[in-house]
Scaffold this active site. Structure first.
Site, mmCIF file in Angstrom:
data_model
loop_
_atom_site.group_PDB
_atom_site.id
_atom_site.type_symbol
_atom_site.label_atom_id
_atom_site.label_comp_id
_atom_site.label_asym_id
_atom_site.label_seq_id
_atom_site.Cartn_x
_atom_site.Cartn_y
_atom_site.Cartn_z
ATOM 1 N N CYS A 1 -20.157 41.918 -13.675
ATOM 2 C CA CYS A 1 -19.773 40.511 -13.577
ATOM 3 C C CYS A 1 -18.315 40.396 -13.125
ATOM 4 C CB CYS A 1 -19.963 39.828 -14.931
ATOM 5 S SG CYS A 1 -19.242 38.182 -14.990
ATOM 6 N N ASP B 1 -26.597 7.227 13.599
ATOM 7 C CA ASP B 1 -26.860 7.637 12.217
ATOM 8 C C ASP B 1 -25.938 6.861 11.276
ATOM 9 O OD1 ASP B 1 -27.922 8.927 10.105
ATOM 10 O OD2 ASP B 1 -26.976 10.855 10.488
ATOM 11 N N LYS C 1 -29.771 7.043 18.977
ATOM 12 C CA LYS C 1 -30.117 6.541 17.645
ATOM 13 C C LYS C 1 -28.902 6.819 16.767
ATOM 14 C CE LYS C 1 -33.830 6.690 14.231
ATOM 15 N NZ LYS C 1 -33.052 6.812 13.015
ATOM 16 N N CYS D 1 -17.776 36.318 -21.700
ATOM 17 C CA CYS D 1 -17.536 36.109 -20.268
ATOM 18 C C CYS D 1 -16.828 34.764 -20.089
ATOM 19 C CB CYS D 1 -18.862 36.107 -19.520
ATOM 20 S SG CYS D 1 -18.665 35.759 -17.775
ATOM 21 N N TYR E 1 -28.135 -3.667 18.685
ATOM 22 C CA TYR E 1 -29.209 -3.161 19.541
ATOM 23 C C TYR E 1 -30.547 -3.885 19.365
ATOM 24 C CZ TYR E 1 -30.036 -0.505 15.243
ATOM 25 O OH TYR E 1 -30.222 -0.159 13.935
ATOM 26 N N ASP F 1 0.826 -1.200 0.000
ATOM 27 C CA ASP F 1 0.000 0.000 0.000
ATOM 28 C C ASP F 1 0.862 1.252 0.000
ATOM 29 O OD1 ASP F 1 -2.843 -1.090 2.030
ATOM 30 O OD2 ASP F 1 -2.104 -1.651 0.045
ATOM 31 N N ALA F 2 1.957 1.213 0.770
ATOM 32 C CA ALA F 2 2.830 2.388 0.872
ATOM 33 C C ALA F 2 3.466 2.694 -0.487
ATOM 34 C CB ALA F 2 3.906 2.154 1.914
ATOM 35 N N GLU F 3 3.881 1.633 -1.190
ATOM 36 C CA GLU F 3 4.475 1.845 -2.524
ATOM 37 C C GLU F 3 3.440 2.431 -3.486
ATOM 38 O OE1 GLU F 3 7.769 -1.788 -2.492
ATOM 39 O OE2 GLU F 3 5.726 -2.151 -3.153
ATOM 40 N N TYR F 4 2.232 1.910 -3.350
ATOM 41 C CA TYR F 4 1.144 2.374 -4.208
ATOM 42 C C TYR F 4 0.868 3.857 -3.956
ATOM 43 C CZ TYR F 4 -3.567 2.620 -6.197
ATOM 44 O OH TYR F 4 -4.678 2.968 -6.923
ATOM 45 N N ASP F 5 0.765 4.213 -2.648
ATOM 46 C CA ASP F 5 0.524 5.611 -2.283
ATOM 47 C C ASP F 5 1.626 6.511 -2.824
ATOM 48 O OD1 ASP F 5 -1.011 5.120 1.006
ATOM 49 O OD2 ASP F 5 -1.754 4.907 -1.042
ATOM 50 N N CYS G 1 -16.011 38.923 -16.122
ATOM 51 C CA CYS G 1 -15.688 39.573 -17.393
ATOM 52 C C CYS G 1 -15.882 41.085 -17.372
ATOM 53 C CB CYS G 1 -16.514 38.977 -18.529
ATOM 54 S SG CYS G 1 -18.249 39.446 -18.463
ATOM 55 N N GLU H 1 -31.675 5.005 24.473
ATOM 56 C CA GLU H 1 -30.310 4.833 23.951
ATOM 57 C C GLU H 1 -30.153 5.714 22.710
ATOM 58 O OE1 GLU H 1 -30.205 0.841 21.725
ATOM 59 O OE2 GLU H 1 -32.205 0.964 22.629
ATOM 60 N N CYS I 1 -25.040 38.144 -15.742
ATOM 61 C CA CYS I 1 -24.028 38.820 -16.544
ATOM 62 C C CYS I 1 -24.547 38.921 -17.978
ATOM 63 C CB CYS I 1 -22.753 37.990 -16.508
ATOM 64 S SG CYS I 1 -21.577 38.453 -17.769
ATOM 65 N N LYS J 1 -36.180 12.524 17.722
ATOM 66 C CA LYS J 1 -35.138 13.078 16.850
ATOM 67 C C LYS J 1 -34.577 14.387 17.417
ATOM 68 C CE LYS J 1 -34.457 11.483 13.170
ATOM 69 N NZ LYS J 1 -35.062 11.065 11.935
ATOM 70 N N SER K 1 -39.046 -0.054 10.863
ATOM 71 C CA SER K 1 -38.581 1.315 11.105
ATOM 72 C C SER K 1 -39.209 1.797 12.408
ATOM 73 C CB SER K 1 -38.946 2.209 9.934
ATOM 74 O OG SER K 1 -40.311 2.105 9.686
ATOM 75 N N LYS L 1 -37.559 2.400 24.151
ATOM 76 C CA LYS L 1 -38.233 1.116 23.898
ATOM 77 C C LYS L 1 -38.827 0.588 25.199
ATOM 78 C CE LYS L 1 -34.618 0.024 20.521
ATOM 79 N NZ LYS L 1 -33.357 -0.710 20.283
ATOM 80 N N ARG M 1 -30.440 -3.751 5.223
ATOM 81 C CA ARG M 1 -31.864 -3.706 5.544
ATOM 82 C C ARG M 1 -32.713 -3.834 4.280
ATOM 83 N NH1 ARG M 1 -35.930 0.093 5.848
ATOM 84 N NH2 ARG M 1 -37.409 -0.212 7.540
#
Ligand code: IVH
Length: 724
Positions: free
Chosen positions: A443, A136, A134, A473, A244, A45-49, A446, A132, A467, A338, A94, A314, A155
């Site tokens: 403008c 994201d 929620k 422009c 959960y 990975d280092a060589e690739y980077d 231009c 608890e 304009c 929320k 949901s 719940k 899901r």
């Protein structure tokens, strides 16, 4: 030089840089194939980077040498082609949302009412709830058989998800084998896959350094990471998981076997089996405690290190959950409270004006960087000059009519993925020196005058200042050129946004006509495209040939390509059909534009309204536009649009309907072509219809045609029939 690959970028000559970019493009492409397609990386990975970094550094020093196949232009790995579908043992539900304290007290009151008989009968009856965060992220379901992870799925629509087992297995928080003796024979563990802010930032930094894709927010990035075809990419993203909930839970005989008696105990079990569970869960019987916990979690939101968007309550006892039951696709016994959209206070440090293709001047707020919901916000859209003044779209006051000034302290809001907005100004903090913002009437790109036109229909000033420089422009020029060569316009192969920007920046093209003189000018030039831009002789020849191949474009495409405001593809086709030749269109529009009552000169055309007619006349009233068009017409000869009811056309006199997705032509092109061949194009199928051309996704029209016995053909068959 024998070892060019080791030479510092700063010391490379132009020729050496070109050779290095070529070598790097090849080496990076080979590494990508080995890694992604053969699962067998040949370099670290280092060589690739390092290869990628060197490529970027050389391109930064020699922008003119950026190759068409430059690795820095590739945007991330290709999305997954599709995963197998998985039906969940128990649907993934949901949650009903609550937005206020009252919604929460109502929820608790509903529970008390439902279980009132128990409460009255039994003094020891306790109605407890858990609370608890929620998370994201994205929910996932993990199926364990005899403690072994056998399948992991998204899901999806709740009933059927996608099999992403191998990707989920790369997440350290997801055990491949459950610990402990008391694991059900079959259990689906459910929870949230998410990305921490730290990991998100790491990816963003990496991407900024190596020219990768733009990551929007942790949730979307987690979603993209999970849907990779190659689990190695998912593994490199360091996703996390909180357990959960659960779906199926059965013993060896197939009988239901819930892991414990209450919500809280089940989650404790998950932890004992080896899952990460959220530490912020509490259990209480009082609505006040639930709300107090909501505030506690909200106050910690910014420092949690991952995105949450609310608190889930719940009912704790599983037997009571069963009794209370479900509505539609959500449980009655749970609710998601929320958080309001996230806001932050920061400084408005400047207002920049951007110019778009149609000349619209759009103000953009520059902000002192501030984190809103885990994302650093530095810009916000300001829409138009009225918005800055505190006036909304229909003239109503916004922010109580308070204007925005550079130096103001402002409140910024980000809700979901939407572009950040400035919702308010902290007037107390306005510096006494802050001046009202003066929106430019010139403008910035231009120097032409920028005006707000009077909307003839409403009698009001247009909210957008534009304009008037159009073709001179540079901001509009470059966007216009991109439009001119785009797929539905002239469609010149090998001349895309990137090449247009590059050629424009190098001064090779400024107006559409320049595209067609490129070859001739290049032949005379000392510094040729094939040498100067890392294109190579072959690709330059290909490009010139592709340009020449479009010297006789269809008239409708050509009119659309001009980029006249409000003239889209359909209008382009209507104008082509009406005027037949570019000369007729040009001369009539020019005459109308220079007549004191232009509308009396320009013919009435079905499907073309006042706005479009005015816009066409405005275009032709500008001498620079006319000059640019005439210069273009010295190079290009659009084909006359002839409506031939030719005897040899097999579709002449027939009524044709197009439906479904057309792949080789746009709908307006299809219509124009059929009409050119003497057919009549209708919008719906009836007994008058002779032919239905049906593409993929055809629905009711196809059904009707079949019922009426109308001939149905595919798009390919259509082309065969009309001989194109
Ligand atoms: S419980 C039957 N708990 O929210 C109830 N969901 O709006 C199942 N989510 O699809 C969900 N954190 O992706 C539950 N602590 C949490 C959650 C949570 C996030 C998500 C989950 C679900 C969505 C419902």
């Amino acid at each position: 030089m024998s070892d060019l690959s080791q030479k510092p970028v700063a010391d490379l000559s132009e020729d050496e840089a070109r050779a290095e970019l070529k070598r790097l493009a090849g080496a990076i492409a080979a590494a990508d194939i080995a890694y992604h397609q053969h699962d067998a990386p040949e370099i670290t990975d280092a060589e690739y980077d390092e290869l990628r970094l060197r490529n970027i550094e050389i391109e930064a020093r020699f922008p003119g040498l950026v190759r068409i196949d430059s690795p820095s232009m590739a945007v991330g790995a290709a999305p997954a082609e599709g995963f197998a579908k998985v039906r969940h043992g128990v649907p993934m539900l949901s949650l009903t949302n609550a937005f206020s304290d009252e919604d929460v007290t109502d929820f608790v009151a509903r529970a008390r009412k439902f279980f009132m008989a128990d409460i009255l009968r039994d003094a020891d009856f306790h109605l407890a709830f858990t609370a608890e965060p929620k998370i994201d992220g994205l929910s996932a379901s993990l199926r364990y058989e005899n403690g072994i992870l056998v399948r992991g799925a998204t899901r999806g629509d709740g009933a059927v998800g996608e099999d992403i087992t191998e990707n989920l297995k790369t997440i350290a928080d997801i055990p491949h084998r459950l610990k402990g003796e008391d694991v059900p024979a079959v259990i689906e563990i459910r929870g949230e896959v998410y990305m921490t802010h730290a990991e998100f930032q790491r990816l963003k930094d990496h991407s900024a350094r190596f020219g990768g894709q733009d990551y929007v927010n942790p949730r979307n990035t987690a979603a993209g990471s999970l849907r990779q075809k190659d689990p190695k990419i998912t593994a490199s993203r360091k996703l996390k998981f909180f357990a959960y909930a659960w779906g199926i839970a059965e013993d060896a005989d197939g009988n239901a076997q819930p892991p414990a008696a209450t919500q809280r105990e089940v989650v404790e079990k998950f932890s004992a089996w080896g899952f990460a569970t959220n530490p912020l869960m509490i259990r209480t019987e009082s609505a006040d405690d639930l709300l107090a916990h909501y505030r506690t979690i909200e106050s910690q939101r910014a420092t949690l290190g991952y995105d949450i968007d609310g608190v889930v309550y719940k009912l704790d006892r599983l037997d009571l959950q069963q009794r209370w039951g479900f509505v539609a696709r959500a449980p009655r016994w749970a609710i998601a409270h929320k958080f309001p959209a996230e806001q932050a206070t920061t400084l408005l440090t400047g207002i920049d004006i951007q110019v778009g293709r149609t000349g619209a001047l759009t103000p953009v707020a520059r902000l002192a960087p501030v984190t809103v919901g885990g994302v650093v916000v530095e810009n916000a859209t300001l829409h138009n000059e009225d918005y800055i003044k505190g006036i909304g779209n229909s003239g109503e006051p916004i922010r109580n009519g308070v204007d925005l000034r550079i130096g103001d302290t402002v409140i910024v809001q980000r809700a979901g993925d939407v572009i950040p907005q400035i919702v308010d100004v902290v007037l107390d903090k306005r510096p006494s020196s802050a001046e009202p913002f003066v929106f430019p009437h010139i403008c910035p790109a231009c120097g032409s005058e920028a005006v707000r036109e009077l909307n003839e229909k409403t009698g009001k000033l247009d909210s957008i200042r534009r304009c008037t420089g159009e073709l001179i422009c540079p901001a509009q020029g470059i966007e216009n050129l991109k439009h001119f060569v785009s797929r539905n316009a002239l469609d010149i192969e090998g001349l895309g946004d990137k090449q247009v920007s590059q050629f424009y920046a190098e001064g090779r093209i400024a107006r559409p006509a320049d595209i067609f003189t490129l070859r001739a000018r290049d032949e005379r030039a000392i510094k040729k495209l094939k040498d100067a831009d890392g294109f190579g002789a072959v690709s330059v020849k290909k490009l010139f040939d592709a340009i020449d191949a479009r010297r006789e474009p269809e008239l409708d495409r050509f009119i659309f390509a001009l980029g006249i405001r409000h003239v889209g593809e359909t209008t382009g086709a209507l104008l082509a059909k009406e005027f037949g030749t570019i000369e007729a269109f040009r001369d009539t529009a020019f005459a109308a534009a220079h007549h004191e009552d232009g509308h009396s000169v320009f013919p009435e055309i079905g499907g073309i309204g006042e706005t479009v007619r005015s816009s066409i006349m405005a275009f032709f009233a500008n001498d620079r536009n006319v000059q640019a068009l005439d210069d273009l017409l010295a190079e290009v000869k659009p084909k006359p649009y002839v409506v031939t009811i030719s005897a040899d056309s097999v579709v002449a006199g027939k009524t044709v309907v197009f439906t479904g997705a057309l792949e080789k032509m746009t709908r307006s092109e299809a219509k124009a072509m059929a009409e050119r061949l003497g057919a009549k194009v209708a919008g719906s199928v009836s007994s008058q219809t002779d032919i239905l051309v049906a593409g993929p996704g055809a629905g009711s029209k196809l059904k009707k045609a079949e019922e009426l016995g109308v001939e149905v053909i595919s798009e390919d068959e259509w082309f065969e029939r009309v001989g194109r």
